[in-house]
Design a protein around this motif. Structure first.
Motif, PDB file in Angstrom:
ATOM      1  N   UNK A   1       0.847  -1.189   0.000  1.00  0.00           N
ATOM      2  CA  UNK A   1       0.000   0.000   0.000  1.00  0.00           C
ATOM      3  C   UNK A   1       0.884   1.241   0.000  1.00  0.00           C
ATOM      4  N   UNK A   2       0.660   2.109  -0.965  1.00  0.00           N
ATOM      5  CA  UNK A   2       1.325   3.409  -1.030  1.00  0.00           C
ATOM      6  C   UNK A   2       0.310   4.430  -0.520  1.00  0.00           C
ATOM      7  N   UNK A   3       0.611   5.040   0.627  1.00  0.00           N
ATOM      8  CA  UNK A   3      -0.419   5.775   1.373  1.00  0.00           C
ATOM      9  C   UNK A   3      -0.114   7.272   1.464  1.00  0.00           C
ATOM     10  N   UNK A   4      -1.098   8.077   1.092  1.00  0.00           N
ATOM     11  CA  UNK A   4      -1.008   9.534   1.240  1.00  0.00           C
ATOM     12  C   UNK A   4      -1.806   9.964   2.477  1.00  0.00           C
ATOM     13  N   UNK A   5      -1.121  10.465   3.508  1.00  0.00           N
ATOM     14  CA  UNK A   5      -1.814  10.771   4.768  1.00  0.00           C
ATOM     15  C   UNK A   5      -2.495  12.123   4.825  1.00  0.00           C
ATOM     16  N   UNK A   6      -2.352  12.941   3.782  1.00  0.00           N
ATOM     17  CA  UNK A   6      -2.821  14.314   3.903  1.00  0.00           C
ATOM     18  C   UNK A   6      -1.814  15.109   4.723  1.00  0.00           C
TER      19      UNK A   6
ATOM     20  N   UNK B   1      -4.851  11.320  12.112  1.00  0.00           N
ATOM     21  CA  UNK B   1      -4.118  10.698  11.005  1.00  0.00           C
ATOM     22  C   UNK B   1      -3.924   9.202  11.245  1.00  0.00           C
ATOM     23  N   UNK B   2      -3.661   8.832  12.495  1.00  0.00           N
ATOM     24  CA  UNK B   2      -3.497   7.415  12.831  1.00  0.00           C
ATOM     25  C   UNK B   2      -4.798   6.646  12.605  1.00  0.00           C
ATOM     26  N   UNK B   3      -5.912   7.239  12.982  1.00  0.00           N
ATOM     27  CA  UNK B   3      -7.210   6.597  12.750  1.00  0.00           C
ATOM     28  C   UNK B   3      -7.438   6.367  11.256  1.00  0.00           C
ATOM     29  N   UNK B   4      -7.187   7.418  10.469  1.00  0.00           N
ATOM     30  CA  UNK B   4      -7.346   7.286   9.013  1.00  0.00           C
ATOM     31  C   UNK B   4      -6.453   6.172   8.475  1.00  0.00           C
ATOM     32  N   UNK B   5      -5.191   6.192   8.882  1.00  0.00           N
ATOM     33  CA  UNK B   5      -4.216   5.224   8.375  1.00  0.00           C
ATOM     34  C   UNK B   5      -4.665   3.797   8.661  1.00  0.00           C
ATOM     35  N   UNK B   6      -4.983   3.505   9.897  1.00  0.00           N
ATOM     36  CA  UNK B   6      -5.352   2.144  10.280  1.00  0.00           C
ATOM     37  C   UNK B   6      -6.623   1.705   9.560  1.00  0.00           C
TER      38      UNK B   6
ATOM     39  N   UNK C   1      -7.917   2.813   6.683  1.00  0.00           N
ATOM     40  CA  UNK C   1      -7.736   2.636   5.244  1.00  0.00           C
ATOM     41  C   UNK C   1      -6.895   1.394   4.953  1.00  0.00           C
ATOM     42  N   UNK C   2      -5.829   1.194   5.701  1.00  0.00           N
ATOM     43  CA  UNK C   2      -4.973   0.033   5.470  1.00  0.00           C
ATOM     44  C   UNK C   2      -5.745  -1.259   5.698  1.00  0.00           C
ATOM     45  N   UNK C   3      -6.544  -1.306   6.749  1.00  0.00           N
ATOM     46  CA  UNK C   3      -7.305  -2.514   7.045  1.00  0.00           C
ATOM     47  C   UNK C   3      -8.294  -2.863   5.930  1.00  0.00           C
TER      48      UNK C   3
ATOM     49  N   UNK D   1      -3.484   5.098  -2.327  1.00  0.00           N
ATOM     50  CA  UNK D   1      -4.710   5.641  -1.748  1.00  0.00           C
ATOM     51  C   UNK D   1      -4.411   6.785  -0.784  1.00  0.00           C
ATOM     52  N   UNK D   2      -5.449   7.619  -0.575  1.00  0.00           N
ATOM     53  CA  UNK D   2      -5.307   8.709   0.384  1.00  0.00           C
ATOM     54  C   UNK D   2      -6.023   8.362   1.681  1.00  0.00           C
ATOM     55  N   UNK D   3      -6.028   9.335   2.606  1.00  0.00           N
ATOM     56  CA  UNK D   3      -6.578   9.096   3.943  1.00  0.00           C
ATOM     57  C   UNK D   3      -8.069   8.810   3.936  1.00  0.00           C
ATOM     58  N   UNK D   4      -8.752   9.131   2.846  1.00  0.00           N
ATOM     59  CA  UNK D   4     -10.178   8.843   2.731  1.00  0.00           C
ATOM     60  C   UNK D   4     -10.434   7.479   2.098  1.00  0.00           C
ATOM     61  N   UNK D   5      -9.351   6.815   1.702  1.00  0.00           N
ATOM     62  CA  UNK D   5      -9.484   5.530   1.034  1.00  0.00           C
ATOM     63  C   UNK D   5      -9.698   5.671  -0.464  1.00  0.00           C
ATOM     64  N   UNK D   6      -9.582   6.890  -0.993  1.00  0.00           N
ATOM     65  CA  UNK D   6      -9.773   7.111  -2.424  1.00  0.00           C
ATOM     66  C   UNK D   6      -8.492   6.782  -3.189  1.00  0.00           C
ATOM     67  N   UNK D   7      -8.658   6.159  -4.339  1.00  0.00           N
ATOM     68  CA  UNK D   7      -7.515   5.825  -5.174  1.00  0.00           C
ATOM     69  C   UNK D   7      -6.953   7.087  -5.828  1.00  0.00           C
ATOM     70  N   UNK D   8      -5.628   7.188  -5.836  1.00  0.00           N
ATOM     71  CA  UNK D   8      -4.941   8.317  -6.452  1.00  0.00           C
ATOM     72  C   UNK D   8      -4.448   7.870  -7.826  1.00  0.00           C
ATOM     73  N   UNK D   9      -4.613   8.724  -8.823  1.00  0.00           N
ATOM     74  CA  UNK D   9      -4.136   8.402 -10.160  1.00  0.00           C
ATOM     75  C   UNK D   9      -2.622   8.495 -10.213  1.00  0.00           C
ATOM     76  N   UNK D  10      -2.023   7.607 -10.993  1.00  0.00           N
ATOM     77  CA  UNK D  10      -0.566   7.607 -11.113  1.00  0.00           C
ATOM     78  C   UNK D  10      -0.090   8.823 -11.893  1.00  0.00           C
TER      79      UNK D  10
END
Length: 242
Positions: free
Chosen positions: A183-188, A213-218, A220-222, A233-242
């Motif tokens: 998972x490549x994660x953007x935390x905001x 931020x920790x709540x979002x991370x856990x 979304x990752x789960x 993905x970002x902190x909302x769980x939305x896919x980010x375009x490459x």
């Protein structure tokens, strides 16, 4: 029958988000957390095992990880919070005239080489039948298609390179480590020393506490599925375009 313990490996554990994630994880009594950082983590819990590393070189990573015998543990997550945006010696470039090769090398080392070296070390010591998630902090700014502003050359390039390497590793894992999810994660923007100089233009509702931020991370990752594909993905769980 007691529930089996789940083990988490947290790298770059001294960061604000990492500390908050650790606190969230140990709310569950069957979670064991192994932290890796240059300085010991001060957490009053027998669930947390702090491991210090002089640096994140391949030799030191192997030396820190090998005694844990991770191939015999119920690893649930490997979370990588290492990274750099600025220091007392440099800031993100606003123009090409500010590009400096030494700064570029330092940013690439922290944001790209270190996370990949960590993944390399972990996979070399785990059993190929194990099933767990590896999440690394990337950034939306690493998206080429989303780049409409320019600037921040070193940081952008380091995150784009990280994404490419994570995709390469995902392809390899689909063949050799089928139970690994990357998972490549953007935390905001988290209210932390990393973002402090750049918070002026961030709306209050988009500036998150480390705990939020920790709540979002856990969360979304789960929610990311085991599908042998890289999630960007970002902190909302939305896919980010490459």
């Amino acid at each position: 029958m007691s529930k089996a313990h789940s083990c988490y490996l947290i790298f770059g554990a001294s960061s604000a988000i990492a500390n908050a994630v650790i606190q969230k994880l140990i709310e569950q009594p069957n979670n064991d957390v192994y932290t890796f950082s240059r300085n010991a983590i001060d957490v009053s819990s027998n669930q947390v095992h702090s491991i210090t590393v002089e640096d994140y070189s391949a030799i030191n990573l192997k030396a820190a990880l090998k005694p844990l015998e991770i191939s015999k543990k119920n690893i649930a997550g490997v979370y990588i919070f290492n990274g750099i945006l600025h220091s007392d010696k440099f800031r993100p470039e606003k123009a090409l005239s500010q590009f400096d090769p030494d700064t570029f090398s330092a940013v690439i080392a922290a944001n790209t080489i270190t996370p990949i070296s960590i993944i390399q070390a972990v996979l070399s010591l785990c059993d190929k039948s194990q099933r767990f998630k590896i999440a690394a902090l990337s950034a939306r700014i690493g998206s080429i298609s989303d780049n409409g502003l320019g600037g921040w050359h070193s940081y952008r390039a380091s995150k784009a390179a990280l994404n490419m390497l994570l995709q390469n590793i995902t392809i390899e894992c689909a063949r050799s480590y089928k139970g690994i999810k990357l998972i490549s994660y953007h935390p905001g923007t988290t209210d932390s020393p990393l973002s402090k100089p750049f918070q002026a233009n961030v709306p209050n509702e988009q500036l998150f506490s480390a705990e939020k931020s920790a709540d979002f991370f856990i969360n979304v990752v789960e929610k990311q599925p085991y599908n042998n594909q890289l999630s960007y993905v970002d902190w909302q769980g939305n896919t980010i375009k490459w």
